[in-house]
Design an enzyme around this catalytic site. Structure first.
Site, short mmCIF file in Angstrom:
data_model
loop_
_atom_site.label_atom_id
_atom_site.label_comp_id
_atom_site.label_asym_id
_atom_site.label_seq_id
_atom_site.Cartn_x
_atom_site.Cartn_y
_atom_site.Cartn_z
N LYS A 86 0.85 -1.20 0.00
CA LYS A 86 0.00 0.00 0.00
C LYS A 86 0.88 1.24 0.00
CE LYS A 86 -4.33 -1.61 0.78
NZ LYS A 86 -5.47 -1.32 -0.07
N LYS A 89 -13.53 -7.63 -8.16
CA LYS A 89 -13.99 -8.21 -6.90
C LYS A 89 -15.34 -8.84 -7.23
CE LYS A 89 -11.90 -4.94 -3.61
NZ LYS A 89 -10.90 -4.17 -4.35
MG MG Z 1 -6.98 -1.85 -4.43
#
Ligand code: MG
Length: 381
Positions: free
Chosen positions: A172, A287
């Site tokens: 991240k 997703k």
């Molecule tokens: Mg992402």
């Protein structure tokens, strides 16, 4: 409007699901229509630790598990698990709609689910479909990306995860100062084992200049892709067309050799269509749990020869099983090997009975099939 009866809807359901799902003909017995039993259970499950997202800190996962039993006693499962910030859908609305449908239904009318509830539509679709019919050609296992903590803490984790066998790492970025993180990028790359690759996920945190700095730097480094460098708008926010924020992403994708992946830009079916239409040259993070018409989205992506990374929406084992079945059925059109799955998230819940497969360098299809939705259901009673 409960939308659960009507000849047209029945015919539509028959056409859509007779091949792969619960056979609607089971709904007929001796000339009498025998109904499906539709049940659902809401959940609010604390995560093991708070999850940091672009939209703040998330501590409790809410959703709905759907159980559908046909006249022959065959049971299908689905999970509606909207992600806060990815769309307008709420668990409250989903439960309201399900309760309006009633327990004894004549047919499952996916088209009657409001367009603003893609996760619920997906849950019902998954409950209808059961498991895929032909599994012979599917890969026995797929690689998984290791999640690294943000900032400096990532450095200590790379050797640990490498030792465990991971070869794709996800870090991240956009969390701390960009200049500090850029220095860390070199340190991280130096730690990667031979042939390993790093994914960067900015969750839309960068402005154009910062994104350009990063993409320049990534060009010479083993970076698989940069995920969502800049802010995302969704189809519902821009009337289905591209916005100037989207143009920025397209411009970046066309100017640097490192691929860019869309994640937050893809909240569901309409977004996939929009970005394919715009000729998106990068990666699509799918997703499955968030796509009302997942099969339709995947057909479009396949036709466009798009590169897809399947990713968890932090759902329970029920939704994860359905999502992973889609991932195993997918074929990367151009890559010589499949991209690593974004499913290295478990253990995820404070109560491990709800977890999908634990994060490991490879996920085995037989372990996906071994997941037991009924155990999740029973744990919620
Ligand atoms: Mg992402």
């Amino acid at each position: 409007m409960n939308g659960i009866s009507g000849r047209a809807i029945w015919a539509n359901y028959f056409l859509k699901h007779v091949a792969s799902g619960i056979d609607p003909r089971n709904g007929w017995l001796n000339g009498l229509r025998v109904r499906f039993l539709l049940q659902y259970r809401r959940y609010a499950l604390p995560f093991r630790g708070p999850v940091r997202t672009a939209h703040g800190v998330w501590t409790v996962r809410e959703g709905v598990i759907v159980r559908l039993e046909d006249a022959s006693g065959r049971v299908g499962w689905g999970e509606a698990a909207p992600v806060p910030g990815f769309g307008p859908e709420t668990v409250e609305e989903e439960a309201g709609f399900l309760s309006g449908m009633g327990e004894r239904i004549e047919t499952v009318a996916l088209d009657a689910v409001p367009p603003a509830m893609p996760c619920l539509r997906r849950a019902l679709g998954s409950a209808c479909a059961g498991s895929a019919a032909d599994k012979t050609a599917l890969p026995p296992h797929l690689p998984v990306a290791a999640l690294l903590p943000a900032g400096k803490a990532a450095l200590a984790m790379v050797p640990v995860r490498s030792e465990a066998g991971f070869r794709t790492f996800k870090w991240k970025v956009g969390v701390g100062d960009a200049a500090d993180e850029l220095v860390l990028l070199d340190d991280l790359c130096a730690l990667l084992p031979e042939g390993a690759r790093l994914r960067l996920d900015a969750n839309g945190a960068w402005d154009r200049r910062t994104a350009e700095r990063w993409l320049e730097r990534c060009a010479e480094r083993p970076v698989e892709f940069v995920e969502q460098p800049c802010f995302a708008l969704r189809a519902s926010q821009v009337g289905g067309r591209l916005s100037k924020e989207d143009d920025l992403l397209l411009g970046l994708a066309g100017s640097f050799p490192t691929p860019i992946a869309l994640d937050e830009s893809l909240a569901g079916d309409g977004d996939v269509e929009r970005w394919i239409g715009a000729g998106w040259p990068g990666v699509f993070v799918v997703k499955p749990t968030l796509h009302g018409d997942l099969a339709g989205s995947l057909v479009q992506l396949e036709k466009a020869k798009a590169s897809v990374v399947f990713s968890s929406a932090l759902e329970t084992a029920v939704g994860m099983q359905a999502a992973l079945r889609a991932a195993f059925a997918w074929r990367e059109p151009t890559a010589t090997k499949p991209r690593a799955l974004g499913f290295g998230v478990a253990p995820l819940f404070a109560d491990s009975r709800f977890d999908g497969p634990l994060a490991a360098p490879f996920l085995y299809r037989e372990d996906v099939e071994r997941l037991n939705p009924e155990a999740v259901w029973n744990a919620l009673s």
